[in-house]
Write an enzyme that holds these catalytic residues in place. Sequence first.
Site, PDB file in Angstrom:
ATOM      1  N   SER A  84      40.122  36.418  46.111  1.00 38.82           N
ATOM      2  CA  SER A  84      39.792  37.151  44.889  1.00 38.82           C
ATOM      3  C   SER A  84      40.093  38.640  44.908  1.00 38.82           C
ATOM      4  O   SER A  84      39.919  39.317  43.907  1.00 38.82           O
ATOM      5  CB  SER A  84      38.312  36.949  44.544  1.00 38.82           C
ATOM      6  OG  SER A  84      38.089  35.638  44.099  1.00 38.82           O
TER       7      SER A  84
ATOM      8  N   LYS B  78      33.346  46.663  41.147  1.00 35.37           N
ATOM      9  CA  LYS B  78      33.247  45.290  40.628  1.00 35.37           C
ATOM     10  C   LYS B  78      31.789  44.993  40.294  1.00 35.37           C
ATOM     11  O   LYS B  78      30.890  45.310  41.071  1.00 35.37           O
ATOM     12  CB  LYS B  78      33.783  44.312  41.682  1.00 35.37           C
ATOM     13  CG  LYS B  78      33.836  42.858  41.203  1.00 35.37           C
ATOM     14  CD  LYS B  78      34.445  41.960  42.282  1.00 35.37           C
ATOM     15  CE  LYS B  78      34.548  40.520  41.826  1.00 35.37           C
ATOM     16  NZ  LYS B  78      35.169  39.641  42.841  1.00 35.37           N
TER      17      LYS B  78
ATOM     18  N   SER C 290      38.958  36.565  41.417  1.00 35.75           N
ATOM     19  CA  SER C 290      37.964  36.945  40.436  1.00 35.75           C
ATOM     20  C   SER C 290      37.905  38.457  40.175  1.00 35.75           C
ATOM     21  O   SER C 290      37.307  38.887  39.188  1.00 35.75           O
ATOM     22  CB  SER C 290      36.578  36.489  40.908  1.00 35.75           C
ATOM     23  OG  SER C 290      36.212  37.158  42.115  1.00 35.75           O
TER      24      SER C 290
END
Length: 493
Positions: A183, A78, A159
């Site tokens: 998330s 990420k 997210s």
Amino acid sequence: MTDLLDLSLAEAKAKLAAKDISSTELTKAYIARMEATSALNAYITTTPDKALQMAEQADARLAKGEGGALEGIPLAIKDLFCTEGVPTTAASHILDGFIPPYESTVTTNLWNAGAVLLGKTNLDEFAMGSSNVTSYYGPVENPWRSTDEPDKKRVPGGSSGGSAAVVAARSALAATGTDTGGSIRQPASFSGIVGIKPTYGRCSRWGIVAFASSLDQAGPMARTVEDASILLQTMAGHDPKDSTSAGEPMADLSAALDQGVRGMRIGVPAEYKVEGLPEEISKVWQQGIDWLKAEGAEIVDISLPHTKYALATYYIIAPAEASSNLARYDGVRYGLRVDGDSLAEMYANTRAEGFGDEVQRRVLIGTYVLSAGYYDAYYLKAQKVRALLRRDFDQAFETVDAILTPTAPSDAFAIGENEDDPVKMYLQDVFTVPASLAGLPGISVPAGLSARGLPMGLQVLGRMFDEGSVVRVGRALERAADFSAVPAMVREG
């Protein structure tokens, strides 16, 4: 080539160790797949040359019998984790041109174990969102399509939507995510994969771009509970560079995986039966209860009375901490700079152009609740409610070993569907936020498909530092659900 992409992390690890395949072969297959699925916009930065270099080094170590726990395994990271020499953007314009001169602790652990970096995945800007549409680099597409509207592009959740999408699309073997209010778990549910949010403090936050420091926690996203457990085991560990890092030793998760749930007491909280919950979400929840009961678990009705205040509490604490953390982005030291006639004007111009609408909204909310005259009324009160939420869980865990809930209140919605209604978007976190506020570990496991053919997940929550019980129950659900569905784009190659 397709056969290589079908391997789970555990299977690939075994084949690499047995020298049935090489890391270079595996990495080349994933690089080709990254290119084939580029329309999903799931990667912000790809690093094929670096990946092949790392794979060659892994093969050399494997040839000498020196492989680490993740030797030769291609992973996506990420783009919130700082990676030395590789751009880190947090999906924000304000970090344009930022190339960290250091490596986050979590990624350092992964590289020390022999993992290979495929690239950095897209996310909601500064991890603020539940849909992955707030990224400066554009929205991520979920590889899944609904049966009723196959041409409509869906969100992968947020997210950590880029990480979820690349795992679901077979564009990475596994990925890292971060979870502040859901998330990791919510995108795992939307994308038909497994995601674990460990106990707060289990994985170091050092080198991860901060959103809300008392909530942010790194975790793994993978295809199976076993794969996620293997990844978490390597990511976790005490770090003296992070003052919130816990010294609590991690149990051997692989040993916990197949112990079964016979004799375990599983709590079902009444407060999670929220008004307006879609019938198919309720049904998959009941199915999960039935599966665990059939495996010998005892189902116990419990109450978490302060759950109804969790979302409001979260959306005071998280923006307050974001307001403080994001004050460092001023255009002076790194990233974007938009000039002005004065220092104050340069600050204002940089932040106005560098931050997207959702980030600006949360910074403004956070600054307001921390301001003189409102601190006691909002922030202090929210911290007191947070303590009550934690107490609810502590009392529940006096009588149960784990808690079962839905992961999300819906399946994946269409891109653009909830963008005009921030409150509706925030409600996506209704089942995940309470555990985040309490710092508890949780897992989302795919449990079935909705009437529209989209994945739905079940969430298991455990006591602090009891990831063993969480993966144990998650594995039992995974076995019972036997979720083998994949997106059409995977079936079609």
